[in-house]
Enzyme design. Structure first.
Site, PDB file in Angstrom:
ATOM      1  N   CYS A  28      29.810  25.019  20.870  1.00 34.63           N
ATOM      2  CA  CYS A  28      29.973  25.232  19.435  1.00 34.63           C
ATOM      3  C   CYS A  28      29.434  26.585  18.999  1.00 34.63           C
ATOM      4  CB  CYS A  28      29.342  24.099  18.629  1.00 34.63           C
ATOM      5  SG  CYS A  28      27.560  24.019  18.821  1.00 34.63           S
ATOM      6  N   GLU A  56      20.925  24.848  23.973  1.00 27.38           N
ATOM      7  CA  GLU A  56      20.811  26.206  23.433  1.00 27.38           C
ATOM      8  C   GLU A  56      19.522  26.877  23.861  1.00 27.38           C
ATOM      9  OE1 GLU A  56      20.644  25.998  19.126  1.00 27.38           O
ATOM     10  OE2 GLU A  56      19.818  23.975  19.210  1.00 27.38           O
ATOM     11  N   SER A  81      26.400  19.949  23.597  1.00 25.51           N
ATOM     12  CA  SER A  81      27.222  20.987  22.982  1.00 25.51           C
ATOM     13  C   SER A  81      26.479  22.313  23.139  1.00 25.51           C
ATOM     14  CB  SER A  81      27.456  20.673  21.505  1.00 25.51           C
ATOM     15  OG  SER A  81      28.171  21.730  20.916  1.00 25.51           O
ATOM     16  N   TYR A  89      35.718  20.356  25.575  1.00 26.66           N
ATOM     17  CA  TYR A  89      36.350  20.960  24.403  1.00 26.66           C
ATOM     18  C   TYR A  89      35.634  22.243  24.008  1.00 26.66           C
ATOM     19  CZ  TYR A  89      32.371  19.309  21.728  1.00 26.66           C
ATOM     20  OH  TYR A  89      31.088  19.130  21.257  1.00 26.66           O
ATOM     21  N   MET A 130      52.995  63.921  40.668  1.00 18.36           N
ATOM     22  CA  MET A 130      54.119  64.577  39.994  1.00 18.36           C
ATOM     23  C   MET A 130      55.046  63.514  39.453  1.00 18.36           C
ATOM     24  SD  MET A 130      56.966  67.055  41.480  1.00 18.36           S
ATOM     25  CE  MET A 130      58.238  65.829  41.216  1.00 18.36           C
ATOM     26  N   ARG A 180      25.100  18.009  13.015  1.00 14.09           N
ATOM     27  CA  ARG A 180      23.817  18.458  13.537  1.00 14.09           C
ATOM     28  C   ARG A 180      22.719  18.205  12.511  1.00 14.09           C
ATOM     29  NH1 ARG A 180      22.916  24.678  14.955  1.00 14.09           N
ATOM     30  NH2 ARG A 180      22.855  24.832  12.688  1.00 14.09           N
ATOM     31  N   HIS A 225      29.144  51.724  17.474  1.00 16.26           N
ATOM     32  CA  HIS A 225      28.452  50.794  16.584  1.00 16.26           C
ATOM     33  C   HIS A 225      29.407  50.229  15.548  1.00 16.26           C
ATOM     34  CE1 HIS A 225      25.876  49.799  13.074  1.00 16.26           C
ATOM     35  NE2 HIS A 225      25.087  49.299  14.025  1.00 16.26           N
ATOM     36  N   ARG A 242      62.493  62.437  41.205  1.00 18.96           N
ATOM     37  CA  ARG A 242      61.407  61.635  40.633  1.00 18.96           C
ATOM     38  C   ARG A 242      60.533  61.040  41.720  1.00 18.96           C
ATOM     39  NH1 ARG A 242      63.605  58.831  35.479  1.00 18.96           N
ATOM     40  NH2 ARG A 242      65.134  60.368  34.808  1.00 18.96           N
ATOM     41  N   GLY A 258      25.112  25.630  22.433  1.00 17.09           N
ATOM     42  CA  GLY A 258      24.868  26.529  21.315  1.00 17.09           C
ATOM     43  C   GLY A 258      24.685  27.920  21.905  1.00 17.09           C
ATOM     44  N   THR A 259      25.804  28.577  22.166  1.00 15.81           N
ATOM     45  CA  THR A 259      25.726  29.826  22.934  1.00 15.81           C
ATOM     46  C   THR A 259      25.155  30.984  22.126  1.00 15.81           C
ATOM     47  OG1 THR A 259      28.091  29.912  22.526  1.00 15.81           O
ATOM     48  CG2 THR A 259      27.383  29.423  24.768  1.00 15.81           C
ATOM     49  N   ASN A 260      25.051  30.848  20.806  1.00 19.31           N
ATOM     50  CA  ASN A 260      24.390  31.928  20.058  1.00 19.31           C
ATOM     51  C   ASN A 260      22.917  31.977  20.451  1.00 19.31           C
ATOM     52  OD1 ASN A 260      26.785  32.341  18.740  1.00 19.31           O
ATOM     53  ND2 ASN A 260      26.194  31.239  16.893  1.00 19.31           N
ATOM     54  N   ASP A 261      22.228  30.863  20.261  1.00 23.63           N
ATOM     55  CA  ASP A 261      20.810  30.846  20.601  1.00 23.63           C
ATOM     56  C   ASP A 261      20.598  30.959  22.103  1.00 23.63           C
ATOM     57  OD1 ASP A 261      20.169  30.746  18.023  1.00 23.63           O
ATOM     58  OD2 ASP A 261      19.065  28.873  18.061  1.00 23.63           O
ATOM     59  N   LYS A 316      60.205  53.217  40.425  1.00 24.97           N
ATOM     60  CA  LYS A 316      61.397  53.758  39.766  1.00 24.97           C
ATOM     61  C   LYS A 316      62.640  53.525  40.591  1.00 24.97           C
ATOM     62  CE  LYS A 316      59.308  57.280  36.997  1.00 24.97           C
ATOM     63  NZ  LYS A 316      58.479  58.385  37.492  1.00 24.97           N
ATOM     64  N   ARG A 360      63.161  48.763  29.849  1.00 27.69           N
ATOM     65  CA  ARG A 360      61.790  48.265  30.025  1.00 27.69           C
ATOM     66  C   ARG A 360      61.546  47.184  28.974  1.00 27.69           C
ATOM     67  NH1 ARG A 360      59.155  53.965  28.050  1.00 27.69           N
ATOM     68  NH2 ARG A 360      60.215  53.997  26.040  1.00 27.69           N
ATOM     69  N   GLY A 367      48.345  61.320  38.008  1.00 16.38           N
ATOM     70  CA  GLY A 367      47.912  62.429  38.855  1.00 16.38           C
ATOM     71  C   GLY A 367      48.990  62.846  39.819  1.00 16.38           C
ATOM     72  N   ARG A 393      26.955  21.851  10.156  1.00 19.65           N
ATOM     73  CA  ARG A 393      25.536  22.194   9.967  1.00 19.65           C
ATOM     74  C   ARG A 393      25.072  21.582   8.654  1.00 19.65           C
ATOM     75  NH1 ARG A 393      28.360  26.775  11.225  1.00 19.65           N
ATOM     76  NH2 ARG A 393      27.827  27.848  13.170  1.00 19.65           N
TER      77      ARG A 393
END
Lengths: 872, 872
Positions: free
Chosen positions: A828, A741, A760, A848, A88, A598, A436, A77, A762-765, A8, A320, A86, A542
């Site tokens: 991908c 994958e 490539s 990429y 003042m 694919r 959830h 201040r 396949g980060t899901n699997d 401040k 600000r 926490g 796909r």
């Protein structure tokens, strides 16, 4: 000089240095604090210095601290180098006592204000400096309210405030203390209290958690108070240096004359437009405009300013960085570059990917007439309207009537996922940002407001009660997941659109990013959208989705149920021209860009009808058969039955315990090479045709689910022959590569890279197998609670788990490029559109990322930010 | 001197050096060969040297090459440093011509033999040296046979052999060649042929494939011929230096007097026992005994010897390491140590784990009366008898009648696995060592003979035809998977037993192995067997198997279907004393050893009844309901129905797409901590009790399916509290640890080790997830063909895949021990009993392996071998 003056103090000094008119004041540097705390007394000479500076303050303001003519009031201040909860914060109005309060009353011509200020000082001072419990003062106020039959603090009259001041002083007495009438005493004690607040338990814990050294200490700023309610030549207001909604470059401000800052916020009086100030107080107005300009120049950003005009004199109280809408954020960033205030790099870093994402979701266009029903947590961005439904079953039922639904639950569980799938948005009474409902909503890309604690969802009565409102099924609401609120009825929604400024920004991003951007697109239409959004190729098409059309699924099924190779080839021949047509359209759309196709991936049973459905049909036919006596009908039924049984046999034969880990991907391709051969034939034929028509096209054929180099070697050898034969003389470039994958593929990437032109991820699997999570099962069963309980910091299906999955990815990149320098590596999986994941992909040297078409802009921005953040 | 003399030459030289009487000869060293091949002529001086040595040979034998009194005959043999298919082997009887053949006839008093030897020389020489097609000679022989109406070569009379020799010479003529009558010419040409055979296409290819340098060349040995059919003072025979069946130390030999080696093998005459030789030719007998002793001393192993006695003179023709039964192999190895011939280390290295394993499977005890039906590949060791069944369905049906079944199929597929599961052994017409049947049989530990091509399995008629035999369902056969043959009827089977010598060997193994040996045991009975077999603890006790008893499964189901915590706790309280009893018994059995108990692991639905069964029951009840009019019965049916529906609801609720990757292991433990708490309570209570009774016990509590350190931290904190409270004052040592069975656990092992006292590799699941294979699905669907086509070199569920899964294991060991030096690391996956895997586990520094109780001896041997092999 933040380290010495605190945040401040430095801010005030900064503004003063800029020649802006801030209320005069001075700052006790941070070194004093630890010394005071260790000795228990002010460092030698400190008090004398304070008095000296106070004198300077009196001289410059023409007011006197404790004086009865024009008393100087100050705020005290705290301000450490790091903002710290926490500690003042501020004591206002220091310098008021039984005498000066009356002087202030007549000076401001507002005795109620003066008394209220005094009451606040006594209360705040008692609590913060003297450690009198806050509740003591609160109780006194509540009792008085009851007595006077009023509800709010603002209803206190001058008379009641006088009573309250008396009672507050008695509270001091009960604690064997007195409120110090001597302003210097007040000041000294206030400063000591600031020093001591450095060591409150909360402050110490905070420092511990955030690794802040204990001996830094806090600075203390003593700033003279100014008042905007000293008459008609006084005023107070707030101003944005640009329009926070649109980002337009014009002052956006409002003010109240003869008023305090609180009055503006409270909205008791309607504020004036800033044009009026120009007329009424032209000097102050020009100061405001000038200040705004200086501040923007200095801070190189749009500012949110608080100002007060005291007797015609313009004071800047605070500045600000101003909050702004997504649209404005982007426009301001782009405009500041044009104005030469910041560089393109900085503009890119100033726009968070989430901000851009907000722009791409439908949003409520508020017009002020909305009936806000309540607020909760903004758990998943965007907005949607629909009728309220209280159960998953009902949601599914109504969705069949094409009704738009908002699912409302006390909280959601796995059982609600079916209902969530058919709803537009969600609203829950309980749960946090990782509940959830929140997790599932974000995964589904649907708006959600969660944790609306003020709302009561009664499932038995099927009602929502919030405040005075009672809602029932069929009532329509709008959920605003961006702002975390919900509205009665159907609000106006603004659909997603990229503003011209966003386009400028994204073009800049393309200059700075190192990562290529491709899209996951399964249809030519999706490919078109992707291209419009700036994708430079397709990272994943796909092919299986292409078999789901009504005409094709029958052929596909017949192919699957074929008794032998000859029969299978017959049906594959029927699918071939359809696939050629698909790919032709695809390649035309992506003219000039690479397209990764694919080959067939899912287990074959996914193309067959549902087993329970068939069982039911068989049951029905059997019933009919038992009741008919017509011989012809019987024959008919029997032949239908035998056909169904044939299908059932195939289904049973293909049934698997864990289809995710079963007979699919290249495992199918190795067992039925004719399927992949047909697909490669279609790809090369289409590519050659499109090339012939003058387009340029770079097909990349991706073989899924490789876990062992021998799989790829065998398949590539087979398929390369097909491709080579068809492309003979066509001068067609094509690549063969694989999804990475399977964990084993990462571990043995050097082996696999021998036969792959590209990888490539396949980060899901890969996430499913690395964690051992079946996504379909985990999301409903335990993933939500893992996130809620903090076992997982984030959903690994949204953001790549760097510690586990990411480590395997790094290994694959390292080993893969070791074996083949020119290996093209991308991602991908769905996580490819997530900003954090994109940063990670940049860091580990991917070529990429490929994201869904609507995430392309976010991906472009994230990729550019990744590159800039890393080089910092 | 193998490099210079070649394998055969060196062997002959070796025996000569030992002072043994081998037929004299000499060897042309390998250097000559490349020189000859490059120049096309013998190196300078070579022929002269040959003639010189031939002279020495003549002198020492008293015979003359080409001489008409006592002609010297020689064999010309090739012999490279490495044995190499495709090269010329041997030409016998070099030195015979129109004159010497008659001398030989009168000398041996066997003109037929002399003529036949001559016929063979002309034929072999024509084919190998002169490159006359083999078929030319064959045709001449066939024509003559037809003419003389005979079938076999042995039926040729002296007369017909004379005709044949004439015709063979004419064949030479047709090719414009003549058979050289000059023995020296024969010799020279034979040597040249040996040299040239170094460069045949097959030999070159073989060298290429095996990285053998082309310039090594082959040696040529010229060895004088000896004959055992020179009269009653001549003989020929074979001898084992020890009994190849039992391993007993006594000569095991048979011989024929006045006979050739061929006669012994052909079995035309019954050979004499070796005792007769002692009487009839005591001098030769003592030479044999002496030679046997010298050879055993020299080669330090049991030898298989061929010998010939020519006119009373004993010649050793060949010696090699003798083939022996499993029992003998172990006894010989152990005895040789006692005799001081080899060290314990060598004894251990001489016994292959497979040999020991054979000892542990039931084996046919052949008594000579067996009717052998056919031979195929010995695909899976052991033997079993049963009645023939031709289909899986029938196998399942008959197995319900407790019938012992041998499943016979043309080849097996996934559909047969159910049938295989209930059969004792398998027999297939097609397939190799890695065919589906072979792979599944080995995995199941059941005997199998595959690829019996001579057998015809007719599924339509349900018959097997082999030779003249026709078998039908219900006929009994015995499958001998150790020897790859099958027998009519029930053969005598010898059940597994460890011989005293095996026990000695295993004790030695315990001295040399570094790996600890534990067992996977789920019942106290299994634990007892494990202990008897030498296990030093339990590496895995699966608690879930304990819930499957009839009394318990009902409580377990009620627990799973509980509506709330209170209800669940009630059923858990009922299970608690049962678990305490289980563990008490376990701990007593394993007194003094560690016992790893794994907390509940499988998904809960595994404890519920089968869904289809319930659906059928519901269907039946509904039918009954629709036909009854009795109100009481209706009530009854309705109440049954509602109970079934409750079960069905639970089943549906727990249903998963991929249960392997679903809600199980620690994920269950985190959702229902009360289950794990009950189990820990039972473990600690039982341990404290057993300790109180004076036993010493080291329980290790294993939490399954950890993928993230936070899972383990959270659970360990919870469970440690339970354990600490119960063990207070009991001075009980216990550990907490985890299975490492998820790829992510390997990658983040350093994090996980912070909260684990031990790791145990669950290589079954780790293999499933690392490969992305569901074992249940893969084994039937594609794994067999992957093995058959060589995509996978071995079944990763039998032998750990070092390249992939093994790499992750290494990472886990490295990271785990990095974080915690005293971390105990073992393996409890099924692969833990596989010799190759054990070697790998030794190399990567595991502390122990845990195998099924019956594999413990094999594991002990493998572990010792691993340690010895590595230190070599």
């Amino acid at each position: 000089m933040v380290a010495i003056l605190g945040g401040k103090g430095a801010g005030l000094a900064e503004m003063t240095k800029l020649g802006l008119n801030v209320p005069p004041g001075f700052t006790i540097s941070t070194e004093a604090c630890p010394e005071y705390l260790s000795k228990g007394t002010f460092p030698k000479g400190l008090w004398e210095e304070i008095l000296e500076h106070l004198k300077i303050l009196q001289n410059s303001s023409g007011k006197e601290f404790g004086g009865l003519k024009d008393p100087l009031l100050v705020s005290v201040r705290s301000g450490a180098a790091v903002s710290m909860p926490g500690m003042m914060d501020t004591i206002l109005n220091v310098g008021l006592n039984d005498q000066t309060v009356e002087v202030l009353a007549s000076k401001t011509n507002n005795r109620r204000f003066a008394l209220d200020s005094y009451r606040r000082l006594i209360q705040m001072f008692g609590n913060v400096v003297m450690n009198i419990p806050h509740s003591d003062f609160e109780e006194a106020m509540i009792e008085l309210k009851i007595k006077e039959k009023i509800k709010s603090d603002t209803e206190f009259t001058e008379k009641s405030l006088e009573i309250l001041i008396g009672e507050f002083k008695e509270i001091y007495g009960k604690h064997h203390m007195t409120f110090p009438q001597d302003p210097l005493n007040q000041l000294k004690m206030a400063i000591e209290a600031v020093f001591k607040s450095w060591n409150t338990e909360r402050a110490v814990t905070y420092r511990e958690l955030n690794n802040i050294p204990d001996d830094l200490g806090t600075a203390v700023s003593i700033v003279s108070m100014v008042f905007g309610n000293m008459g008609e030549d006084s005023a107070t207001g707030v101003a944005f240096t640009r329009d926070p909604n649109t980002g337009e470059r014009k002052i956006f401000a409002e003010y109240l004359s003869n008023a305090q800052g609180e009055d503006v916020v409270a909205g008791i009086r309607t504020p004036h437009e800033i044009q009026d100030l120009k007329k009424e107080m032209p000097e102050a107005y020009s100061q405001l405009i000038k200040s705004a300009g200086i501040l923007e120049q200095h801070y190189r950003d749009m500012q949110d300013i608080e100002f007060t005009i005291e007797k015609g004199k313009f004071y800047l109280l605070q500045t600000r960085s101003g909050k702004r809408s997504a649209r404005a954020a982007i426009k301001v960033a782009v405009d500041l570059v044009a104005e030469g205030l910041i560089k393109k790099e900085e503009a890119i870093l100033r726009v968070m990917p989430e901000t851009l994402d907000t722009l791409l979701h439908p949003q409520v266009r508020y017009n002020g007439t909305e009936k806000l029903l309540g607020k909760g947590l903004a758990a998943s961005p965007g907005a949607a309207s629909g009728t309220i439904v209280f159960s998953s079953e009902r949601a599914v039922e109504l969705s069949k009537e094409k009704r738009k639904i908002i699912l409302v639950r006390p909280e959601t569980t796995a059982d609600d996922v079916r209902g969530m799938a058919v709803s537009e948005g969600f609203l829950t009474q309980k749960g946090g940002m990782t509940s959830h409902a929140a997790v599932v909503a974000r995964a589904m890309g649907k708006p959600a407001v969660v944790g609306v604690e003020a709302m009561n969802v009664n499932l038995r009565e099927q009602t929502i009660r919030i405040g005075d409102t009672l809602l029932r099924e069929d009532d329509t609401i709008t959920v605003d997941g961006t702002n975390g609120q919900f509205i009665l009825g159907e609000a106006t929604l603004e659909t997603s659109s990229i503003t011209p400024e966003a386009n400028v920004l994204l073009k800049w991003c393309d200059e700075y990013r190192k990562l290529g951007i491709r899209a996951n697109a399964n249809t030519p239409l999706e490919a078109r959208v992707a291209r419009e959004n700036g994708a430079e190729g397709i990272g994943l098409a796909r092919t299986e989705r292409m078999f789901l059309g009504n005409d094709r699924i029958q052929i596909m099924r017949a192919m699957i149920m074929s008794a032998n190779l000859a029969e299978r080839l017959k049906y594959l021949d029927m699918l071939l021209p359809m696939q050629i047509a698909d790919f032709t359209e695809f390649f035309r759309t992506m003219d000039g860009y690479p397209v990764i196709i694919r080959l067939l991936d899912p287990p074959l049973h996914e193309f067959l009808p549902d087993k329970e459905g068939i069982l039911n049909e068989i049951f029905d036919l059997k019933l009919k058969l038992s009741s008919t006596k017509d011989s012809k009908e019987m024959d008919d039924l029997i032949s239908k039955l035998s056909e169904l049984k044939r299908i059932l046999d195939t289904i049973k034969n293909l049934e698997e315990f864990n289809p995710m880990l079963g007979f699919r991907g290249c495992r199918l391709g190795l067992s039925y090479p004719e399927i992949y051969e047909m697909q490669v034939k279609a790809i090369i034929t289409a590519a050659a045709k499109v090339k012939d028509q003058g387009h340029s096209i770079f097909p990349e054929i991706m073989i899924p689910l490789i876990g062992h180099s021998n799989e790829l070697r065998t398949l590539r050898n087979k398929l390369e022959k097909v491709a080579a034969k068809l492309s003979e003389g066509a001068d067609l470039e094509y690549k063969f590569g694989t999804m990475i994958e399977i964990p084993r593929a990462c571990v043995t990437a050097d082996q696999i890279a021998k036969y792959a032109d590209f990888f490539s991820f396949g980060t899901n699997d890969l996430t499913q197998m690395t964690f051992g999570y079946s996504r379909d099962d985990a999301e409903g069963k335990f993933l939500a609670s893992y996130l809620e309980e903090g076992i997982l910091a984030s959903d690994p299906f949204i953001t790549v788990d760097e510690e586990g999955v990411g480590e395997l990815m790094k290994m694959a990149v390292r080993k893969g490029k070791q074996a083949r320098k020119d290996l093209e590596v991308g991602i991908c999986g769905e996580q490819g559109g997530d900003p954090e994941t994109i940063y990670f992909c940049h860091k580990i040297g991917l070529d990429y990322v490929s994201a869904s078409p609507h995430r392309i802009p976010v991906a472009r921005l994230s990729a550019a930010r990744a590159s800039l953040l890393q080089s910092r």
